[in-house]
Structure formats: structure tokens, C-alpha cells
Design an enzyme around this catalytic site. Structure first.
Site, short mmCIF file in Angstrom:
data_model
loop_
_atom_site.label_atom_id
_atom_site.label_comp_id
_atom_site.label_asym_id
_atom_site.label_seq_id
_atom_site.Cartn_x
_atom_site.Cartn_y
_atom_site.Cartn_z
CG ASN A 25 -2.11 0.97 1.02
OD1 ASN A 25 -3.08 0.66 0.35
ND2 ASN A 25 -2.01 2.14 1.61
CG ASP A 26 1.15 3.27 3.60
OD1 ASP A 26 0.13 3.80 3.11
OD2 ASP A 26 1.17 2.75 4.72
#
Length: 467
Positions: A391-392
Site C-alpha cells: 500500500n504505502d
């Protein structure tokens, strides 16, 4: 004669510890590194146990049995739980150092003031402060990683938090200085437990405001603290092996923490005192954006027609234990002559090297694992970037949004690929608590579901199409 053999054995153990760290650098020699570390530890225990001054052999047997009783179950945890298991190991190391320092102080106090020299007191104080704060700090980190109900995963902050923490730590140092100045004073034995309590509380308060996104770095920092407490313990016990082993452990942990901070473009101070993740929650609660979903069949067709595929693994892959399905997908794509690489971000997952370990378990060739800096220049030529639970570390907001809390963090530039498929369990944000701009890109299609199941369906589609 005995002293000479002991020192020789300690030199051998120290050498093995050094080689253990060196061999851990590459998967080809990592197993050898583990065996070297185990051998070094065994030599250290046996040689120390054989010293003439050791008379309470029953207690040593009990301690070894207790170590096995705890260590064997800890060695059998799933790879997804390795980060919290590592944090627990640091907690045990810190507690051991703290207890040894406590025992030595009261022992020497009872034997006479001449034993409590200024040097010894400074070493004991460093040992108990580092040891006990590592103990409670590591327990907090393990609780956050394990998502224990009574330990909040998001940062917990309150007004004047950093100031109060510094005051608390400063008070511990001031009391420690007073104790070192006069270790045999009438009030000294009562002051010693106060310093211990302050160190224990400080360990909790230090980790409370740190969010899950920073846990890889926190684990490395705690590893450094545990090593430094072992160095202090070596000085207290006049044991050169403890000094050298602790120095190796402490320095490697701190170096790893520096690498992690560099990978996130952040400083130690920001990691430890920045409450990363608190502001992001508010930002994540804005207007809901629209994802473009794709079917497994459609994704399989695109993959089949590709020449260059990059798979970007993240913690979602670890949670789903999907690494073996990733290997099956890799095999299917390679059968078609498609170039497949794995892009590894330094802080993907919840501990340094988490993705490397998972992929190695699935026998992915190490030559196909590519670091972030090496793969990014090739991303514009990539036909498909397949994001598996990351994700990040692929969020382009880190490059484009100056108001984002992850702005400036180096990422894998998946958004530059010709098309992106992102496998994700839900629409929830990642550890940083913010929406991922990649998922709303015109080039991105979402494949919602458990990573293991989605990858399994992709493999079925590709296998069916190969007949």
C-alpha cells in the site's frame, strides 16, 4: 590454563558471531550464518558454565530448560508473526540485562562499598535503563504488531507528550547520576528501584505514540538498544564476549534503523517522536473515491499478453500466506517467456527483509528480486505492475502531494507502469492511514479479495489457457 582456554573459546565465539552477520548478507549463505550464530552462542554458554566460580548448576539447568520451553514455540510461529516474535526476543534480552544489573548492584552493595566503583555504577545504570526500557518498549511493539486489543495500533498522543517523556527520562538520568556519585549512601538502595520504574514507564511511553507504519524501524532501533544493554552487561560482568557480541548486535541494529529511515526519507527523531499515523487518519475520512475493479479473467488475459511483469509484494501477501501462490503465478508467466521481477521496498511488510524471507520460502530465485532503486528506472517499460497487498510503498502521493505525511518517502513507482493490477483485501487504507492515489489512477484496476485466493484464480486461468 583454564583462563587461557576460556579466552580462546570466547575469541572463537566472537569470530563466529562476526561471520554469522556477514553470511546473513545473502540468501546463499544465510543458513550458514544461522548455524554460526547458534554455534557461537552454544560455545559461550558452555565455556561460561564451566568456570570454577559457577556453583549453582541446578539453576543454570532450570534456566536453559525455561529457555527451550519458550524458544521452541517461538521458533514455530508463522512468518507473518516473525516481527512480533523478534520484538519479544528483544524484550527478553532487555529484561535479562536489566535483571543482571539489578542483581549485581545489590550483590556488590552487600559485599562492600569497594566493589561499587564509579565505572561499575555507570555500567550498571546504563544496563538497567537500556535493558528495562527495551523490555517494556519491545512488549509494546509486539502488542501493536500482534494487534492485541489493549494495545492501540494507531499512535496515542496527548498534549506535551514529548516534553513529558524527556522530563521523565531526564529524571531517570539525574537520579542515576546521584546514585553513581554515592552508590553506598543510605538512600541508594531505595533510589535504585525508582530508576528501574522510570525506565520501564519510559519504554511504554516511547512506543505508544509510534504507529504501525514505523514498526520496521522501531524493531531495528530496539535491537540496537538491546545490543547496547548487552555491552553494558559485559562491562558489569567483565566479560569480553558480551561486550563484543553486544556491540555487533547494537551496531547492526542501529545501522539497519538508519537504512530504514533513509528508505522512508525520515529522521530518527521523526520516527520516535513524530506520532506518524495520527494526522493521516483525519485525512483518510474525506470523500470516498471510486475504484475501477477488474475480473480475474480480464487480469489473466492482460498478464498473458505481457512481455515484462513486475510483482510488488507487501504485508497483505504475508497475511494471506500467498507466497507459494505467487511462485505458481511466476512459473506460469515464465513458461510463456514473460520476464518477471519482484520489486522489493526496504520497508515493505512489518520488519526489514520481510518480503525477501517470504519469497525465499517459496523458492523464488533471488536473482529475480530487485531492490527499489534498481527497478524504478525500468518501470515505464513494464507492461503490468501486480501489487500484492502493498500500500504505502507504492503510493504516488509520496512524490506528488506536499501535504501528505509520506511526502518525500521513496516509493516503488508502480504508477509509471503501462497498467497496474492491485490485489487488496478491502478498501481500508494502509498503515499510514491515508488513501493510495495509485488505486484511483486511470491505469489501475483493483482485484479485491484475499491475496492467496485471487492469485490462485489467476494461476487457474493461466494454466487453463496454456492447454
Amino acid at each position: 590454563m583454564i583462563v587461557g582456554l576460556t579466552q580462546l573459546a570466547y575469541i572463537v565465539a566472537t569470530t563466529l558471531f562476526i561471520f554469522a552477520l556477514h553470511w546473513m548478507n545473502t540468501p546463499a549463505t544465510a543458513r550458514k550464518g544461522v548455524f554460526a550464530g547458534v554455534a557461537a552462542t552454544a560455545i559461550a554458554i558452555i565455556v561460561t558454565w564451566a568456570q570454577p566460580g559457577v556453583v549453582h548448576h541446578v539453576w543454570i539447568v532450570i534456566a536453559i530448560a525455561a529457555g527451550f520451553a519458550v524458544g521452541i514455540p517461538l521458533s514455530q510461529v508463522p512468518l507473518t508473526a516473525v516481527p512480533q516474535r523478534t520484538a519479544l526476543s528483544h524484550a527478553f534480552g532487555g529484561l535479562a540485562a536489566g535483571l543482571v544489573g539489578t542483581a549485581e548492584y545489590y550483590l556488590w552493595l552487600s559485599e562492600g562499598p569497594e566493589h561499587l566503583t564509579t565505572f561499575r555504577m555507570v555500567a550498571i545504570i546504563a544496563e538497567i535503563i537500556l535493558g528495562y526500557l527495551t523490555f517494556t518498549g519491545s512488549l509494546m511493539a509486539a502488542g501493536k504488531l500482534q494487534e492485541v486489543k489493549w494495545v492501540p495500533q494507531r499512535p496515542v498522543t496527548y498534549p506535551m507528550q514529548n516534553v513529558s517523556n524527556f522530563v521523565l527520562f531526564g529524571a531517570a538520568l539525574a537520579l542515576a547520576a546521584a546514585l553513581a556519585h554515592d552508590p553506598t549512601a543510605a538512600w541508594a538502595p531505595r533510589l535504585f528501584p525508582v530508576i528501574i520504574v522510570l525506565a520501564l514507564v519510559f519504554g511504554v511511553l516511547l512506543i505508544m505514540p509510534i504507529g504501525g507504519a514505523d514498526m520496521p524501524t522501531v524493531i531495528a532501533i530496539l535491537n540496537g538498544y538491546a545490543g547496547l544493554s548487552a555491552v553494558a552487561m559485559g562491562f558489569v560482568l567483565d566479560n569480553k564476549l558480551l561486550v563484543t557480541a553486544g556491540a555487533l548486535d547494537g551496531s547492526s541494529g542501529l545501522i539497519l534503523a538508519i537504512i530504514m529511515c533513509k528508505a522512508m526519507n525520515r529522521s530518527f527523531a521523526n520516527v520516535l517522536f513524530g506520532a506518524f499515523g495520527q494526522v493521516q487518519q483525519a485525512k483518510a475520512s474525506g470523500d470516498e473515491k471510486v475504484y475501477k475493479s477488474e475480473t480475474v479473467e480480464g487480469a489473466a488475459q492482460v498478464l498473458e499478453q505481457s512481455n515484462f511483469v513486475v510483482i510488488i509484494p507487501g504485508y497483505g501477501m504475508a497475511v494471506a500466506q500467498a507466497q507459494h501462490k505467487v511462485r505458481e503465478l511466476y512459473d506460469q508467466l515464465k513458461k510463456r517467456g514473460i520476464t518477471v521481477k519482484f520489486a522489493i521496498h526496504p520497508v515493505a511488510g512489518r520488519m526489514p527483509g520481510h518480503m525477501n524471507v517470504l519469497l525465499a520460502e517459496a523458492d523464488i530465485p533471488y536473482t529475480d528480486l530487485v531492490e527499489m532503486d534498481e527497478i524504478n528506472p525500468d518501470m515505464p517499460q513494464v507492461d503490468v505492475a501486480l501489487v500484492v497487498g502493498a500500500n504505502d510503498v507504492v503510493n504516488p502521493a509520496a512524490r506528488t502531494d506536499k501535504g501528505s505525511p509520506i511526502y518525500g518517502m521513496p516509493i516503488i513507482e508502480a504508477d509509471k507502469a503501462r497498467s497496474v493490477f492491485a490485489i487488496k483485501r478491502s478498501k481500508n487504507p494502509g498503515f499510514a492511514g491515508i488513501d493510495n492515489a495509485l488505486y484511483f489512477s486511470d491505469r489501475t484496476w483493483m482485484l479485491f479479495g484475499d491475496a492467496k485466493h485471487v492469485l490462485g484464480e489467476l494461476v487457474k486461468q493461466l494454466a487453463g489457457g496454456s492447454h
